[in-house]
Design a protein around this motif. Structure first.
Motif, short mmCIF file in Angstrom:
data_model
loop_
_atom_site.label_atom_id
_atom_site.label_comp_id
_atom_site.label_asym_id
_atom_site.label_seq_id
_atom_site.Cartn_x
_atom_site.Cartn_y
_atom_site.Cartn_z
N LEU A 1 0.83 -1.20 0.00
CA LEU A 1 0.00 0.00 0.00
C LEU A 1 0.86 1.25 0.00
O LEU A 1 0.61 2.21 -0.74
CB LEU A 1 -0.92 -0.02 1.23
CG LEU A 1 -2.09 0.97 1.24
CD1 LEU A 1 -3.02 0.72 0.06
CD2 LEU A 1 -2.86 0.87 2.55
N ARG A 2 1.92 1.25 0.83
CA ARG A 2 2.80 2.42 0.88
C ARG A 2 3.51 2.65 -0.45
O ARG A 2 3.58 3.78 -0.94
CB ARG A 2 3.85 2.22 1.98
CG ARG A 2 3.34 2.41 3.41
CD ARG A 2 4.50 2.50 4.37
NE ARG A 2 4.07 2.64 5.75
CZ ARG A 2 4.05 1.65 6.62
NH1 ARG A 2 4.45 0.43 6.24
NH2 ARG A 2 3.65 1.84 7.86
N SER A 3 4.04 1.60 -1.03
CA SER A 3 4.84 1.76 -2.25
C SER A 3 3.99 2.19 -3.43
O SER A 3 4.32 3.15 -4.14
CB SER A 3 5.57 0.46 -2.56
OG SER A 3 4.64 -0.60 -2.73
N VAL A 4 2.87 1.51 -3.66
CA VAL A 4 2.05 1.82 -4.84
C VAL A 4 1.45 3.22 -4.72
O VAL A 4 1.55 4.04 -5.64
CB VAL A 4 0.96 0.76 -5.02
CG1 VAL A 4 0.00 1.17 -6.15
CG2 VAL A 4 1.57 -0.59 -5.33
N LEU A 5 0.81 3.52 -3.58
CA LEU A 5 0.18 4.83 -3.44
C LEU A 5 1.22 5.94 -3.30
O LEU A 5 0.98 7.07 -3.72
CB LEU A 5 -0.75 4.83 -2.22
CG LEU A 5 -1.97 3.91 -2.33
CD1 LEU A 5 -2.92 4.16 -1.17
CD2 LEU A 5 -2.69 4.08 -3.64
N GLY A 6 2.38 5.63 -2.72
CA GLY A 6 3.44 6.64 -2.64
C GLY A 6 3.92 7.06 -4.01
O GLY A 6 4.07 8.25 -4.30
N VAL A 7 4.18 6.07 -4.89
CA VAL A 7 4.60 6.40 -6.26
C VAL A 7 3.50 7.15 -7.00
O VAL A 7 3.77 8.11 -7.74
CB VAL A 7 4.99 5.11 -7.01
CG1 VAL A 7 5.28 5.41 -8.48
CG2 VAL A 7 6.19 4.46 -6.36
N LEU A 8 2.24 6.73 -6.80
CA LEU A 8 1.13 7.42 -7.46
C LEU A 8 1.03 8.87 -7.00
O LEU A 8 0.78 9.77 -7.81
CB LEU A 8 -0.17 6.68 -7.16
CG LEU A 8 -1.44 7.22 -7.84
CD1 LEU A 8 -1.27 7.22 -9.36
CD2 LEU A 8 -2.66 6.40 -7.43
N CYS A 9 1.26 9.13 -5.71
CA CYS A 9 1.22 10.51 -5.21
C CYS A 9 2.36 11.34 -5.79
O CYS A 9 2.16 12.51 -6.16
CB CYS A 9 1.29 10.51 -3.68
SG CYS A 9 -0.22 9.97 -2.85
N VAL A 10 3.54 10.75 -5.89
CA VAL A 10 4.68 11.49 -6.45
C VAL A 10 4.41 11.85 -7.91
O VAL A 10 4.64 12.99 -8.35
CB VAL A 10 5.97 10.66 -6.31
CG1 VAL A 10 7.10 11.33 -7.08
CG2 VAL A 10 6.34 10.51 -4.84
N LEU A 11 3.93 10.88 -8.69
CA LEU A 11 3.63 11.16 -10.09
C LEU A 11 2.49 12.18 -10.21
O LEU A 11 2.48 13.01 -11.13
CB LEU A 11 3.26 9.87 -10.81
CG LEU A 11 4.39 8.84 -10.96
CD1 LEU A 11 3.86 7.55 -11.55
CD2 LEU A 11 5.51 9.41 -11.82
N SER A 12 1.55 12.13 -9.29
CA SER A 12 0.45 13.11 -9.31
C SER A 12 0.98 14.51 -9.02
O SER A 12 0.49 15.49 -9.60
CB SER A 12 -0.61 12.72 -8.28
OG SER A 12 -1.18 11.47 -8.57
N LEU A 13 1.98 14.62 -8.14
CA LEU A 13 2.58 15.92 -7.88
C LEU A 13 3.26 16.47 -9.14
O LEU A 13 3.27 17.70 -9.36
CB LEU A 13 3.58 15.83 -6.74
CG LEU A 13 2.99 15.66 -5.33
CD1 LEU A 13 4.10 15.45 -4.30
CD2 LEU A 13 2.14 16.87 -4.96
N VAL A 14 3.81 15.59 -9.97
CA VAL A 14 4.39 16.04 -11.23
C VAL A 14 3.30 16.60 -12.14
O VAL A 14 3.48 17.63 -12.80
CB VAL A 14 5.13 14.87 -11.93
CG1 VAL A 14 5.65 15.31 -13.29
CG2 VAL A 14 6.27 14.37 -11.06
N VAL A 15 2.14 15.94 -12.16
CA VAL A 15 1.02 16.44 -12.97
C VAL A 15 0.54 17.78 -12.43
O VAL A 15 0.20 18.69 -13.20
CB VAL A 15 -0.11 15.39 -12.99
CG1 VAL A 15 -1.34 15.94 -13.70
CG2 VAL A 15 0.35 14.12 -13.67
N VAL A 16 0.48 17.92 -11.11
CA VAL A 16 0.09 19.20 -10.50
C VAL A 16 1.06 20.30 -10.92
O VAL A 16 0.65 21.41 -11.31
CB VAL A 16 0.03 19.07 -8.97
CG1 VAL A 16 -0.12 20.45 -8.32
CG2 VAL A 16 -1.14 18.19 -8.55
N ALA A 17 2.36 20.00 -10.85
CA ALA A 17 3.36 20.99 -11.26
C ALA A 17 3.20 21.35 -12.73
O ALA A 17 3.37 22.51 -13.12
CB ALA A 17 4.76 20.44 -11.00
N SER A 18 2.85 20.38 -13.55
CA SER A 18 2.64 20.66 -14.96
C SER A 18 1.47 21.61 -15.17
O SER A 18 1.56 22.56 -15.96
CB SER A 18 2.39 19.35 -15.71
OG SER A 18 1.93 19.60 -17.02
#
Length: 494
Positions: free
Chosen positions: A329-346
């Protein structure tokens, strides 16, 4: 011979629960049939209503004064001491309503006032869960019937001693007539007293009187509703039971991991598009700055919101009994949150480019603030995933929303937009005078930097109808600027 006297039993509050129909189960929000508003709650609510009737009506210092009166009424209504959470909520309410003293933008002040109402409900309900926090913010619209019953029973039980209530009405009417007659005579005798009386007493024409009565009822009713919530809080958290996991690890990890892979591929393929800026525009045939900035912004905003929904569903359904479950749960959702932050920055980057090319507006600034808030939610989710504990998360997200609104007020949207458009005019010679002329007096210090005839065409006209209740720092600064350098007649701009 003894005589036994039976004393009539008065039903207790617990015996009176659920005698009336209610959409809420008794364990969540019981109907206390025999609960009555104490006299101090009725009196302080009436005082708050009177203050609101006098102070409100114009955007200005009346807003925080009325809010402070309502907060005093809430504290006086109960016998328990406010908790630190209550104190923090009261500070937030005063801060949000005080925006009306420093800013003159109607949309900003209105948003802050409604945010203060939502904060009051969320804080007084003292919920921790997502559902409880959301329902708590909606309690102002759920309370009218309960408040009316509570207040009416309090009025019927109000102890006036040996004083006849009819005599109270007579004395009140006589006092009012005496004060009005002698005030009119003194005003006619002395112009200074007349001016002071005109400044303090509102104009009581029929329409204004009806408006003041409506304000009294609104503020007094709001104070009573908040007092009821303070003394008889609901337990909305009991609606949200932690449901047992209904899916196994592979059942949630397959769709979640697929989404992570999709995010990763999108970011990798579009990395030059996401952060390419002017360089990407120059090397792409047929792509203008407007097309690049608009391309996918709203889609990326929707992706951000939907990703939070996906994370919420996964967190609720995924098992976490074993170490492997928690690690997955930590690894999958953690990576998803990081990638989502990239989308937010975009998305933020695209909006920034669009504003630099075509000017700033308050709507674009507001949307940018929402995107920043969504990004902060991802960060909070990542923090909560470290210890797999998120009891504090709903409140933290709500606090973030309130801070975002206050942050907008601190930024001063109208002045921020005006300043950037003035700077853009200095470098490009392009300006939208029609849009800038519709900004509030918050923008006057920035618009004052424009040369004529642009300055006179965009500065808002002075509002001579404001009274002392509508005093506002932004309006006062605008009046000072217009007095030092009068606004000329607007001529056609080049």
């Amino acid at each position: 011979m003894s005589v036994t006297t039976q004393v009539p039993q008065v039903p207790s509050e617990s015996q009176g629960k659920q005698r009336r129909w209610s959409p809420w189960p008794s364990r969540v929000w019981p109907v206390l049939r025999y609960a009555a508003a104490p006299g101090r709650a009725l009196i302080t609510a009436a005082v708050a209503g009177g203050i609101g009737a006098i102070m409100l009506g114009e955007r200005g210092i009346g807003y925080p004064i009325t809010a402070a009166a309502v907060l005093v009424a809430i504290v006086c209504s109960g016998r328990r001491r406010p908790s630190p959470w209550d104190v923090a909520g009261a500070a937030a309410i005063l801060a949000l309503t005080s925006v009306a003293v420093f800013r003159s933008s109607d949309w900003l002040v209105t948003m802050c006032v409604w945010a203060a109402v939502a904060v009051s409900g969320a804080v007084l309900s003292r919920s921790w869960t997502w559902r409880g926090t959301f329902l708590g913010a909606l309690t102002p619209v759920l309370l009218p019937v309960r408040t009316m019953r509570w207040a009416s029973r309090g009025v019927r039980r109000l102890d006036t001693g040996r004083i006849d209530p009819a005599r109270i009405v007579v004395v009140t009417v006589v006092t009012g007539v005496v004060v009005v007659v002698f005030s009119a005579l003194f005003a006619a005798a002395d112009p200074t007293f007349e001016r002071m009386l005109d400044a303090v007493v509102p104009q009581w024409d029929p329409s204004a009187a009806a408006g003041r009565v409506a304000l009294f009822l609104l503020v007094a009713g709001g104070a009573l509703a908040a007092s009821y919530l303070f003394t008889h809080r609901p337990r909305f958290d009991r609606i949200a039971h932690p449901s047992p996991s209904t899916v196994s690890r592979w059942e949630w990890i397959v769709p979640a991991a697929s989404l992570v892979i999709l995010f990763a591929v999108f970011v990798a393929v579009q990395i030059t598009t996401l952060f390419g800026g002017q360089a990407h525009v120059r090397v792409t045939d047929g792509l203008t700055n407007a097309e690049y900035a608009r391309q996918g912004f709203w889609q990326l905003l929707a992706v951000t919101a939907l990703t939070l929904l996906v994370i919420a569903v996964v967190v609720r359904k995924a098992p976490r009994e074993s170490v492997g479950d928690r690690a997955a749960l930590r690894s999958v959702l953690g990576v998803l949150c990081v990638l989502s932050l990239v989308v937010v920055a975009s998305a933020l980057h695209r909006m920034s480019l669009y504003e630099q090319q075509y000017g700033y507006t308050t709507l674009r600034l507001f949307v940018t603030s929402v995107e920043w808030w969504l990004g902060s939610v991802f960060v909070l989710v990542m923090v909560s995933g470290v210890r797999m504990s998120a009891r504090w998360l709903p409140r933290a997200v709500g606090v973030g929303a309130a801070l975002t609104v206050l942050g907008l007020a601190v930024i001063n949207p109208d002045a921020y937009v005006a300043g950037h458009n003035v700077d853009r005019f200095a470098s490009t010679g392009k300006i939208d005078t029609q849009y800038l002329s519709g900004l509030s007096t918050d923008a006057v210090p920035e618009l004052d930097r424009l040369p004529e005839p642009y300055r006179s065409c965009v500065l808002p006209a002075a509002d001579t109808s404001r009274g002392w209740r509508g005093w506002n720092l932004a309006d006062a600064n605008a009046d000072r600027i217009r007095e030092s350098d009068p606004v000329l007649a607007c001529t056609s701009t080049p």
